[in-house]
Design a protein around this motif. Structure first.
Motif, PDB file in Angstrom:
ATOM      1  N   TYR A  20       0.795  -1.221   0.000  1.00 10.28           N
ATOM      2  CA  TYR A  20       0.000   0.000   0.000  1.00 10.28           C
ATOM      3  C   TYR A  20       0.836   1.284   0.000  1.00 10.28           C
ATOM      4  O   TYR A  20       0.285   2.358   0.026  1.00 10.28           O
ATOM      5  N   ASN A  21       2.145   1.157  -0.024  1.00  5.39           N
ATOM      6  CA  ASN A  21       3.005   2.331  -0.024  1.00  5.39           C
ATOM      7  C   ASN A  21       3.073   2.931  -1.424  1.00  5.39           C
ATOM      8  O   ASN A  21       3.601   2.311  -2.342  1.00  5.39           O
ATOM      9  N   PRO A  22       2.564   4.144  -1.644  1.00  2.98           N
ATOM     10  CA  PRO A  22       2.579   4.725  -2.979  1.00  2.98           C
ATOM     11  C   PRO A  22       3.968   5.068  -3.474  1.00  2.98           C
ATOM     12  O   PRO A  22       4.139   5.403  -4.633  1.00  2.98           O
ATOM     13  N   TYR A  23       4.975   4.998  -2.612  1.00  2.00           N
ATOM     14  CA  TYR A  23       6.334   5.300  -3.034  1.00  2.00           C
ATOM     15  C   TYR A  23       7.090   4.047  -3.474  1.00  2.00           C
ATOM     16  O   TYR A  23       8.241   4.126  -3.862  1.00  2.00           O
ATOM     17  N   SER A  24       6.469   2.883  -3.419  1.00  2.00           N
ATOM     18  CA  SER A  24       7.121   1.681  -3.910  1.00  2.00           C
ATOM     19  C   SER A  24       7.077   1.671  -5.426  1.00  2.00           C
ATOM     20  O   SER A  24       6.431   2.500  -6.058  1.00  2.00           O
ATOM     21  N   ILE A  25       7.765   0.708  -6.048  1.00  2.00           N
ATOM     22  CA  ILE A  25       7.813   0.651  -7.513  1.00  2.00           C
ATOM     23  C   ILE A  25       6.683  -0.207  -8.070  1.00  2.00           C
ATOM     24  O   ILE A  25       6.650  -0.464  -9.259  1.00  2.00           O
ATOM     25  N   ASP A  26       5.771  -0.658  -7.222  1.00  2.00           N
ATOM     26  CA  ASP A  26       4.618  -1.398  -7.699  1.00  2.00           C
ATOM     27  C   ASP A  26       3.716  -0.494  -8.517  1.00  2.00           C
ATOM     28  O   ASP A  26       3.813   0.730  -8.453  1.00  2.00           O
ATOM     29  N   ALA A  27       2.825  -1.109  -9.278  1.00  2.90           N
ATOM     30  CA  ALA A  27       1.874  -0.335 -10.076  1.00  2.90           C
ATOM     31  C   ALA A  27       0.695   0.090  -9.214  1.00  2.90           C
ATOM     32  O   ALA A  27       0.227  -0.671  -8.365  1.00  2.90           O
ATOM     33  N   PHE A  28       0.215   1.306  -9.437  1.00  8.71           N
ATOM     34  CA  PHE A  28      -0.945   1.823  -8.724  1.00  8.71           C
ATOM     35  C   PHE A  28      -1.955   2.356  -9.719  1.00  8.71           C
ATOM     36  O   PHE A  28      -1.587   3.014 -10.695  1.00  8.71           O
ATOM     37  N   GLY A  29      -3.211   2.075  -9.474  1.00  8.79           N
ATOM     38  CA  GLY A  29      -4.277   2.614 -10.295  1.00  8.79           C
ATOM     39  C   GLY A  29      -4.814   3.875  -9.658  1.00  8.79           C
ATOM     40  O   GLY A  29      -5.062   3.907  -8.447  1.00  8.79           O
ATOM     41  N   TRP A  30      -4.962   4.929 -10.454  1.00 10.59           N
ATOM     42  CA  TRP A  30      -5.432   6.189  -9.905  1.00 10.59           C
ATOM     43  C   TRP A  30      -6.810   6.030  -9.274  1.00 10.59           C
ATOM     44  O   TRP A  30      -7.694   5.360  -9.835  1.00 10.59           O
ATOM     45  N   GLY A  31      -6.996   6.641  -8.133  1.00 10.01           N
ATOM     46  CA  GLY A  31      -8.285   6.588  -7.466  1.00 10.01           C
ATOM     47  C   GLY A  31      -8.393   7.672  -6.420  1.00 10.01           C
ATOM     48  O   GLY A  31      -7.392   8.269  -6.008  1.00 10.01           O
ATOM     49  N   TYR A  32      -9.596   7.935  -5.976  1.00  8.98           N
ATOM     50  CA  TYR A  32      -9.846   8.959  -4.966  1.00  8.98           C
ATOM     51  C   TYR A  32     -11.150   8.617  -4.256  1.00  8.98           C
ATOM     52  O   TYR A  32     -11.923   7.766  -4.698  1.00  8.98           O
ATOM     53  N   LYS A  33     -11.383   9.285  -3.140  1.00  8.81           N
ATOM     54  CA  LYS A  33     -12.586   9.046  -2.362  1.00  8.81           C
ATOM     55  C   LYS A  33     -13.681   9.998  -2.835  1.00  8.81           C
ATOM     56  O   LYS A  33     -13.642  11.200  -2.585  1.00  8.81           O
ATOM     57  N   LYS A  34     -14.676   9.452  -3.507  1.00 13.17           N
ATOM     58  CA  LYS A  34     -15.764  10.271  -4.037  1.00 13.17           C
ATOM     59  C   LYS A  34     -16.612  10.856  -2.917  1.00 13.17           C
ATOM     60  O   LYS A  34     -16.729  10.283  -1.837  1.00 13.17           O
ATOM     61  N   ASN A  35     -17.178  12.023  -3.208  1.00 17.31           N
ATOM     62  CA  ASN A  35     -18.155  12.590  -2.280  1.00 17.31           C
ATOM     63  C   ASN A  35     -19.193  13.354  -3.086  1.00 17.31           C
ATOM     64  O   ASN A  35     -18.976  13.690  -4.250  1.00 17.31           O
ATOM     65  N   THR A  36     -20.324  13.602  -2.484  1.00 18.35           N
ATOM     66  CA  THR A  36     -21.387  14.379  -3.139  1.00 18.35           C
ATOM     67  C   THR A  36     -21.629  15.685  -2.390  1.00 18.35           C
ATOM     68  O   THR A  36     -22.695  16.270  -2.472  1.00 18.35           O
ATOM     69  N   ASP A  37     -20.594  16.135  -1.664  1.00 12.68           N
ATOM     70  CA  ASP A  37     -20.674  17.383  -0.910  1.00 12.68           C
ATOM     71  C   ASP A  37     -20.044  18.546  -1.670  1.00 12.68           C
ATOM     72  O   ASP A  37     -19.837  19.616  -1.099  1.00 12.68           O
ATOM     73  N   HIS A  38     -19.686  18.299  -2.922  1.00 12.25           N
ATOM     74  CA  HIS A  38     -19.070  19.322  -3.778  1.00 12.25           C
ATOM     75  C   HIS A  38     -17.749  19.810  -3.198  1.00 12.25           C
ATOM     76  O   HIS A  38     -17.405  20.984  -3.318  1.00 12.25           O
ATOM     77  N   GLN A  39     -17.031  18.869  -2.586  1.00  8.76           N
ATOM     78  CA  GLN A  39     -15.705  19.145  -2.048  1.00  8.76           C
ATOM     79  C   GLN A  39     -14.649  18.391  -2.857  1.00  8.76           C
ATOM     80  O   GLN A  39     -14.935  17.362  -3.472  1.00  8.76           O
ATOM     81  N   VAL A  40     -13.429  18.890  -2.859  1.00  7.63           N
ATOM     82  CA  VAL A  40     -12.332  18.203  -3.539  1.00  7.63           C
ATOM     83  C   VAL A  40     -12.149  16.816  -2.929  1.00  7.63           C
ATOM     84  O   VAL A  40     -12.038  16.699  -1.700  1.00  7.63           O
ATOM     85  N   PRO A  41     -12.153  15.765  -3.721  1.00  4.84           N
ATOM     86  CA  PRO A  41     -12.019  14.417  -3.159  1.00  4.84           C
ATOM     87  C   PRO A  41     -10.627  14.158  -2.585  1.00  4.84           C
ATOM     88  O   PRO A  41      -9.635  14.699  -3.078  1.00  4.84           O
ATOM     89  N   GLU A  42     -10.577  13.351  -1.553  1.00  8.97           N
ATOM     90  CA  GLU A  42      -9.322  13.003  -0.911  1.00  8.97           C
ATOM     91  C   GLU A  42      -8.589  11.925  -1.705  1.00  8.97           C
ATOM     92  O   GLU A  42      -9.209  11.018  -2.268  1.00  8.97           O
ATOM     93  N   ILE A  43      -7.250  12.021  -1.734  1.00 11.25           N
ATOM     94  CA  ILE A  43      -6.448  11.005  -2.425  1.00 11.25           C
ATOM     95  C   ILE A  43      -5.380  10.400  -1.516  1.00 11.25           C
ATOM     96  O   ILE A  43      -4.496   9.685  -1.983  1.00 11.25           O
ATOM     97  N   GLY A  44      -5.458  10.694  -0.231  1.00 10.87           N
ATOM     98  CA  GLY A  44      -4.538  10.083   0.719  1.00 10.87           C
ATOM     99  C   GLY A  44      -3.086  10.415   0.436  1.00 10.87           C
ATOM    100  O   GLY A  44      -2.737  11.545   0.111  1.00 10.87           O
ATOM    101  N   GLU A  45      -2.230   9.401   0.549  1.00 13.08           N
ATOM    102  CA  GLU A  45      -0.795   9.601   0.393  1.00 13.08           C
ATOM    103  C   GLU A  45      -0.384   9.931  -1.029  1.00 13.08           C
ATOM    104  O   GLU A  45       0.741  10.386  -1.270  1.00 13.08           O
ATOM    105  N   TYR A  46      -1.270   9.705  -1.986  1.00 11.86           N
ATOM    106  CA  TYR A  46      -0.937  10.078  -3.365  1.00 11.86           C
ATOM    107  C   TYR A  46      -0.648  11.573  -3.495  1.00 11.86           C
ATOM    108  O   TYR A  46       0.108  12.004  -4.358  1.00 11.86           O
ATOM    109  N   LYS A  47      -1.256  12.364  -2.623  1.00 15.97           N
ATOM    110  CA  LYS A  47      -1.087  13.814  -2.723  1.00 15.97           C
ATOM    111  C   LYS A  47       0.377  14.213  -2.606  1.00 15.97           C
ATOM    112  O   LYS A  47       0.875  15.036  -3.387  1.00 15.97           O
ATOM    113  N   ASN A  48       1.095  13.656  -1.646  1.00 18.10           N
ATOM    114  CA  ASN A  48       2.505  13.975  -1.477  1.00 18.10           C
ATOM    115  C   ASN A  48       3.315  13.557  -2.690  1.00 18.10           C
ATOM    116  O   ASN A  48       4.245  14.255  -3.106  1.00 18.10           O
ATOM    117  N   LEU A  49       2.953  12.420  -3.261  1.00 17.23           N
ATOM    118  CA  LEU A  49       3.672  11.911  -4.425  1.00 17.23           C
ATOM    119  C   LEU A  49       3.462  12.812  -5.635  1.00 17.23           C
ATOM    120  O   LEU A  49       4.407  13.125  -6.368  1.00 17.23           O
TER     121      LEU A  49
END
Length: 262
Positions: A20-49
């Motif tokens: 689950y470490n986004p800094y590893s060399i494994d492949a990651f599929g883009w994703g985010y936490k959807k919401n219907t509150d019209h707020q920017v969705p969270e992407i967790g540790e991907y943001k730092n990357l």
């Protein structure tokens, strides 16, 4: 026995972290936490990357700005209608295209550029970048860029959307070194299944429910739903105070000091 169990737990936790470490060399599929509150969705540790390599998934300025993007791997007959709507509404877009699309639809590529839209790089053959070498990725990107330059007035490409949204730290770094900016997205829905279109109302509802300031919207031009709903979507969002900008504008905004960009 106790030491064996303790060692096993440590190995398991280390293995889980690698998965689950986004800094590893494994492949990651883009994703985010959807919401219907019209707020920017969270992407967790991907943001730092993404910040580390100058990649984007949203305009985080808080402005009610929207960036429309399309992924075009092949043509279903709806892109011309989409271009007509964008022209009537004076809305810029970025079209991330593959080699197959450029080769099969050169006139549409030319029109996109002539209408003031940006062509983005979606690779020539649409491979998984995470299993390629840097040289192989460079060839994919440069071959696509040359193909676009051959049929249009756009001679270079600065924006990249990785095939299938798959990435890792290596691919982000290599693309950065090759002078390309990764563009992910903060708003999307299942619109690419051409045999399972659900009607223009579905497309409208999906986009309006997820819309938020700074959204980078991913659409697919193969969708009849999108083609039918696009004009209504644009007009409704304009009524709500949103403005539509190009990805070039996003880069300019990031480079200028706060308050100097309108």
């Amino acid at each position: 026995m106790r030491n064996f169990i303790k060692a096993s737990i440590i190995i398991f936790l280390t293995f889980s972290f690698c998965l689950y470490n986004p800094y590893s060399i494994d492949a990651f599929g883009w994703g985010y936490k959807k919401n219907t509150d019209h707020q920017v969705p969270e992407i967790g540790e991907y943001k730092n990357l993404l910040e580390k390599y100058g990649a984007y998934y949203v305009d985080d300025s808080g402005a009610k700005t929207i960036y429309i993007t399309f992924d075009n791997g092949y043509e279903q007959g709806f892109t011309e209608e989409i271009l007509d709507v964008l022209k009537r509404e004076s809305v810029p877009a970025t079209f991330f295209v593959t080699g197959h699309y450029v080769k099969s639809e050169p006139e549409l590529i030319k029109r996109m550029v002539d209408d003031g839209h940006i062509i983005g790089n979606h690779s020539y053959h649409h491979p998984d970048f995470t299993i390629l070498t840097k040289d192989a990725i460079q060839k994919e990107l440069e071959t696509l860029e040359a193909a676009v330059a051959e049929v249009s007035d756009q001679k270079d490409i600065k924006f990249l959307r990785p095939p299938r949204g798959v990435f890792n730290e290596n691919t982000l770094q290599w693309a950065n070194e090759l002078g390309l900016v990764h563009i992910f997205w903060s708003l999307a829905f299942i619109d690419w299944k051409v045999s399972e279109q659900k009607g223009s109302e579905y497309a409208f509802d999906q986009i309006m429910a997820q819309m938020h300031p700074g959204a980078i919207v991913l659409l697919h031009a193969v969708s009849s739903d999108n083609a039918e709903a696009l004009e209504r979507i644009i007009q409704e969002l304009k009524k709500q105070g949103y403005t539509f900008k190009s990805l070039d504008d996003l880069l300019i905004k990031k480079l200028l000091p706060n308050g100097l960009y309108n």
